[in-house]
Design a protein around this motif. Sequence first.
Motif, mmCIF file in Angstrom:
data_model
loop_
_atom_site.group_PDB
_atom_site.id
_atom_site.type_symbol
_atom_site.label_atom_id
_atom_site.label_comp_id
_atom_site.label_asym_id
_atom_site.label_seq_id
_atom_site.Cartn_x
_atom_site.Cartn_y
_atom_site.Cartn_z
ATOM 1 N N PRO A 47 -6.296 -10.729 5.865
ATOM 2 C CA PRO A 47 -6.773 -10.700 4.474
ATOM 3 C C PRO A 47 -6.134 -9.577 3.653
ATOM 4 O O PRO A 47 -5.669 -8.574 4.195
ATOM 5 C CB PRO A 47 -8.278 -10.485 4.608
ATOM 6 N N TYR A 48 -6.137 -9.804 2.368
ATOM 7 C CA TYR A 48 -5.594 -8.817 1.433
ATOM 8 C C TYR A 48 -6.499 -7.598 1.374
ATOM 9 O O TYR A 48 -7.718 -7.720 1.375
ATOM 10 C CB TYR A 48 -5.489 -9.398 0.021
ATOM 11 N N ASP A 49 -5.898 -6.425 1.286
ATOM 12 C CA ASP A 49 -6.647 -5.195 1.039
ATOM 13 C C ASP A 49 -6.842 -5.006 -0.461
ATOM 14 O O ASP A 49 -7.889 -4.558 -0.906
ATOM 15 C CB ASP A 49 -5.898 -3.973 1.596
ATOM 16 N N SER A 83 -13.734 -11.821 -0.709
ATOM 17 C CA SER A 83 -12.808 -11.877 0.425
ATOM 18 C C SER A 83 -12.709 -10.531 1.131
ATOM 19 O O SER A 83 -12.106 -10.436 2.187
ATOM 20 C CB SER A 83 -11.414 -12.302 -0.057
ATOM 21 N N GLY A 84 -13.272 -9.492 0.524
ATOM 22 C CA GLY A 84 -13.196 -8.149 1.093
ATOM 23 C C GLY A 84 -12.133 -7.276 0.457
ATOM 24 O O GLY A 84 -12.030 -6.091 0.765
ATOM 25 N N ALA A 85 -11.331 -7.853 -0.419
ATOM 26 C CA ALA A 85 -10.267 -7.095 -1.078
ATOM 27 C C ALA A 85 -10.843 -6.204 -2.169
ATOM 28 O O ALA A 85 -11.913 -6.470 -2.712
ATOM 29 C CB ALA A 85 -9.239 -8.052 -1.687
ATOM 30 N N SER A 86 -10.115 -5.155 -2.487
ATOM 31 C CA SER A 86 -10.389 -4.359 -3.671
ATOM 32 C C SER A 86 -9.550 -4.932 -4.805
ATOM 33 O O SER A 86 -8.505 -5.541 -4.567
ATOM 34 C CB SER A 86 -10.018 -2.896 -3.443
ATOM 35 N N ILE A 87 -9.997 -4.728 -6.031
ATOM 36 C CA ILE A 87 -9.345 -5.323 -7.202
ATOM 37 C C ILE A 87 -8.815 -4.231 -8.112
ATOM 38 O O ILE A 87 -9.521 -3.267 -8.414
ATOM 39 C CB ILE A 87 -10.342 -6.177 -8.017
#
Length: 191
Positions: A47-49, A83-87
Amino acid sequence: MQTELAHLLHSTPSKIQVLIDGLPGDQVNVAYMRRMKENLALAKKKPYDWIVIMGGTNDLGWGQQADVIFDNLKSIWSTALESGASILALNIIETARASDRMVAKRRELNEHILNHQANRFYAFDLWSVIRYTGVDKETRARIWDDGLHLTEEGYNIMGKAVAARLFEIIQGLSSGDPSPAQVGQQMTSEK
């Protein structure tokens, strides 16, 4: 932009992969969410960080109201955050189209973006970095292609600014001192 972003971020000790999935003419309320979900599904194993999100320019151009665009952006941000990513959300830069109504709608949308708060959500005032008005003709010719899109140099300026902001946030988080949610500095006059 991708080259500048990847170059700046590769100076970190982590492995960085940059995917740019913007489409010319796309609107937040059209295919943006579908592409976001497809990319997140493809990245389930890794997954994307971080996800950098810019949207709304074309929506404004097609007459959408700022609050409608903002609601659509919040849905996209929410999906990415789930998704758990930061934006890192970018606000909307100027264009040559500068009617009073368009300027007011862009200002309203940018204020919404910069004032939004959520866990793992950061905003960047790209509008303050890349200007169409208030710069000399030579600078405008170097960084603006057609009054809506940037030149290669303009996109490189954008990439450097976004990478610097993202690096600043990541550095702040790793030191336990996250930087403010919004930061911008004028970079359009750089040669």
